[in-house]
Design a protein around this motif. Structure first.
Motif, PDB file in Angstrom:
ATOM      1  N   PRO A  21       0.925  -1.340   0.192  1.00 55.69           N
ATOM      2  CA  PRO A  21       0.038   0.051  -0.095  1.00 55.69           C
ATOM      3  C   PRO A  21       0.836   1.282  -0.075  1.00 55.69           C
ATOM      4  CG  PRO A  21       0.063  -1.026   2.161  1.00 55.69           C
ATOM      5  CD  PRO A  21       0.782  -1.791   1.164  1.00 55.69           C
ATOM      6  N   GLY A  22       0.182   2.282  -0.620  1.00 54.96           N
ATOM      7  CA  GLY A  22       0.866   3.676  -0.415  1.00 54.96           C
ATOM      8  C   GLY A  22       1.625   4.030  -1.855  1.00 54.96           C
ATOM      9  N   TRP A  23       1.979   5.362  -1.735  1.00 56.52           N
ATOM     10  CA  TRP A  23       2.750   5.839  -3.120  1.00 56.52           C
ATOM     11  C   TRP A  23       4.177   6.035  -2.430  1.00 56.52           C
ATOM     12  CZ3 TRP A  23       0.858   7.412  -7.777  1.00 56.52           C
ATOM     13  CH2 TRP A  23      -0.319   7.091  -7.888  1.00 56.52           C
ATOM     14  N   TYR A  24       4.989   5.798  -3.325  1.00 56.04           N
ATOM     15  CA  TYR A  24       6.463   5.700  -3.092  1.00 56.04           C
ATOM     16  C   TYR A  24       7.299   6.465  -3.973  1.00 56.04           C
ATOM     17  CZ  TYR A  24       5.708   1.645   0.070  1.00 56.04           C
ATOM     18  OH  TYR A  24       5.101   1.057   0.826  1.00 56.04           O
ATOM     19  N   LEU A  25       8.380   7.073  -3.737  1.00 56.84           N
ATOM     20  CA  LEU A  25       9.549   7.521  -4.458  1.00 56.84           C
ATOM     21  C   LEU A  25       9.900   6.356  -5.429  1.00 56.84           C
ATOM     22  CD1 LEU A  25      11.672   9.735  -2.119  1.00 56.84           C
ATOM     23  CD2 LEU A  25       9.977  10.572  -3.742  1.00 56.84           C
ATOM     24  N   PRO A  26      10.149   6.453  -6.795  1.00 55.50           N
ATOM     25  CA  PRO A  26      10.656   5.295  -7.425  1.00 55.50           C
ATOM     26  C   PRO A  26      12.074   4.967  -6.941  1.00 55.50           C
ATOM     27  CG  PRO A  26      11.012   7.316  -8.708  1.00 55.50           C
ATOM     28  CD  PRO A  26      10.183   7.725  -7.532  1.00 55.50           C
ATOM     29  N   GLY A  27      12.287   3.607  -7.235  1.00 56.43           N
ATOM     30  CA  GLY A  27      13.832   3.019  -6.829  1.00 56.43           C
ATOM     31  C   GLY A  27      13.643   1.636  -6.448  1.00 56.43           C
ATOM     32  N   GLY A  28      14.686   0.964  -5.923  1.00 49.99           N
ATOM     33  CA  GLY A  28      14.598  -0.452  -5.616  1.00 49.99           C
ATOM     34  C   GLY A  28      16.124  -0.916  -5.240  1.00 49.99           C
TER      35      GLY A  28
END
Length: 129
Positions: A21-28
């Motif tokens: 759930p939720g909105w995130y900054l892109p990445g990994g």
């Protein structure tokens, strides 16, 4: 690693995954044999069709103690890029888009909000994700 990607109107690119759930900054994560910048470029392309067109700014290295005792997140700010096309939903990304800092989606994660507050100067970084 994560990145705050800002457009010319100072809107930030966020993603909403299908599996958390939720909105995130892109990445990994950084894959074996990749540099942090290579991994950032790959993740931005995968999550937003965003291609780096200059060096991103490394804003900090954070300890994500809620994930593990040794998980660290490199946080970048990206202002020089191109987006080859909008990011359409698929099995990994439910939604993605650019948002004004004063109009973030309601379920934007706390860590994402903290990083953005640090970029704008509203908060001083404390080294914890």
């Amino acid at each position: 690693m994560r990145a705050a990607v800002f457009d010319s109107e100072n809107k930030v690119f966020l993603v909403r995954h299908t599996y958390v759930p939720g909105w995130y900054l892109p990445g990994g994560g950084i894959e074996t044999g990749e540099t942090a910048l290579e991994a950032l470029g790959r993740e931005l392309e995968e999550e937003g069709h965003i291609r780096l067109e200059g060096l991103p700014e490394l804003r900090g290295l954070y300890w994500n103690r809620e994930i593990s005792r040794r998980d660290h997140v490199a946080f970048f700010v990206v202002r020089h890029y191109s987006q080859t096309k909008p990011r359409e939903p698929d099995h990994e990304i439910a939604e993605a888009g650019f948002f004004a800092l004063d109009a973030l989606p309601e379920d934007t994660t706390k860590a994402t909000r903290r990083r953005l507050d640090e970029v704008t100067g509203a908060l001083v970084p404390n080294g914890l994700w």
